[in-house]
Design an enzyme around this catalytic site. Structure first.
Site, PDB file in Angstrom:
ATOM      1  CB  THR A 134       8.946  -8.027  18.533  1.00 13.24           C
ATOM      2  OG1 THR A 134       8.021  -7.578  18.949  1.00 13.24           O
ATOM      3  CG2 THR A 134      10.145  -6.704  18.490  1.00 13.24           C
ATOM      4  CE  LYS A 139       6.734  -4.260  20.527  1.00  8.52           C
ATOM      5  NZ  LYS A 139       6.534  -5.830  20.220  1.00  8.52           N
ATOM      6  CE  LYS A 177      13.021 -10.925  20.600  1.00  9.26           C
ATOM      7  NZ  LYS A 177      11.818 -10.515  19.736  1.00  9.26           N
TER       8      LYS A 177
END
Length: 296
Positions: free
Chosen positions: A101, A176, A244
Site C-alpha cells: 500500500t 485502496k 501510514k
C-alpha cells in the site's frame, strides 16, 4: 499458471507476504524469496521449499514474475530501484507486481521505470489483512495495462478472492485509498456505537446481534465487535500501519482538492491511540480511546 510464468520471486515476507508467497509455492510455482531479515527467509524456505537470496536483484534473476510486499514508498524504492534492487535482475518481458500500500505517484514512477526496461508493471495493493492472506481470500485492486493484468491474474488468484483491474497504473493505489477512507469511518462509528450502548446500560453483544442484521451491518461489525467488547487488540491490522495509509489518503486528497474531514479526524484519533502506547494494537482499538477517561 500461465505457460510463460513458471518462476516467481517474492520480495518481503512479513505477516502478509509470508503466506502469500506460500500459496504460490503450494500451487506449484518455483519461488525465489528475499527478506531483509534473513532468518525469516530461511524459515519460509524450510516450510515451503524454493530458495532465498541475499538481494532483491538475485531473487529476481531468472524470475518471470516479481512480487513486492513491503512497508512504504521508501521501502519499495529500495527493493526495486535501489542498489541490488529487483529491477537490476529482471529481464525484458518479465512482470513486476507491487502489493505494497503506497502512493499513486510511486506507482506511476515504477510504471515508467519498468517500461524503460521493457518490463510490465501492476500496482496491486491488497485488503483483507493477515487472515485474508493466510486463507487466500484477499481483495486485490490492480492498476496497469490489461495485457499485464491478464498475465498476472492466474497467479494472483492463488491468494486473492476478488482480483480486479481498476484502470491505468496508480488506479489500484487510488482504489485502496478509498478502501481505507471507508474503513476508518466505519471503525470509528462502531467504536462510538459500542461505547454508547455500554453507557446506556445495554448489552453490547445483544445490540450488535440485532443491528448487524440491518443497514448498520458491516465486515468490521461482524469480525471485530467481540474483541472490541472484550477490550482485546493484540491482533489484526496495526494502528501504525493505518496511520501510514491514512497519511497517503490525506496527501492525495490535498492534491486532488478532495475534502476528507472525517478521515482527518479519525487519523488524529489514531494518533491518540499511538500516544496511549497502542501503535501495534488492531485498528479497532479506537474503542479503548473512548473508554479511557484521560484521552481527550
Amino acid at each position: 499458471m500461465p505457460q510463460d510464468i513458471s518462476t516467481v520471486a517474492f520480495i518481503g515476507l512479513g505477516v502478509m507476504g509470508f503466506p502469500m508467497a506460500g500459496h504460490l509455492a503450494t500451487a506449484g510455482c518455483t519461488v525465489r524469496v528475499y527478506n531483509r531479515t534473513t532468518g525469516k527467509a530461511a524459515a519460509w524456505v524450510a516450510e515451503y521449499g524454493g530458495s532465498h537470496h541475499a538481494t532483491p536483484s538475485e531473487a529476481a534473476r531468472g524470475a518471470d514474475l516479481v512480487l513486492v510486499c513491503v512497508g512504504n514508498d521508501d521501502d519499495v524504492r529500495q527493493v526495486t530501484q535501489g542498489d541490488g534492487g529487483a529491477l537490476q535482475g529482471m529481464a525484458p518481458g518479465s512482470l513486476l507486481v507491487d502489493h505494497t500500500t503506497a502512493s499513486a505517484e510511486l506507482a506511476s514512477e515504477l510504471d515508467v521505470a519498468c517500461r524503460e526496461r521493457q518490463i510490465g508493471f501492476l500496482d496491486a495493493p491488497v485488503s483483507g489483512g493477515q487472515q485474508g492472506a493466510e486463507t487466500g481470500a484477499l481483495t486485490i485492486m490492480c492498476g496497469g495495462e490489461p495485457a499485464d493484468f491478464a498475465r498476472a491474474r492466474p497467479l494472483l488468484d492463488h491468494y486473492g478472492r476478488a482480483v480486479n483491474l481498476m484502470g491505468a497504473a496508480g488506479s489500484g493505489q487510488l482504489t485502496k485509498m478509498v478502501n481505507q477512507i471507508c474503513i476508518g469511518g466505519l471503525i470509528q462509528g462502531l467504536a462510538e456505537g459500542l461505547h454508547f450502548a455500554d453507557k446506556a446500560g445495554l448489552d453490547p453483544s445483544r445490540v450488535v446481534e440485532v443491528i448487524s442484521q440491518g443497514a448498520a451491518g458491516s465486515w468490521q461489525m461482524d469480525n471485530r465487535h467481540r474483541t472490541m467488547i472484550a477490550d482485546e487488540y493484540d491482533h489484526g491490522f496495526a494502528v501504525d500501519w493505518m496511520r501510514k495509509d491514512l497519511g497517503i489518503c490525506l496527501d492525495q486528497a490535498r492534491r486532488l482538492g478532495a475534502r476528507l474531514p472525517v478521515t482527518a479526524l479519525v487519523d488524529q484519533f489514531y494518533a491518540d491511540v499511538q500516544a496511549m502506547g497502542g501503535g501495534r494494537w488492531d485498528t479497532s482499538s479506537l474503542l479503548r480511546r473512548l473508554r479511557d477517561p484521560d484521552t481527550k
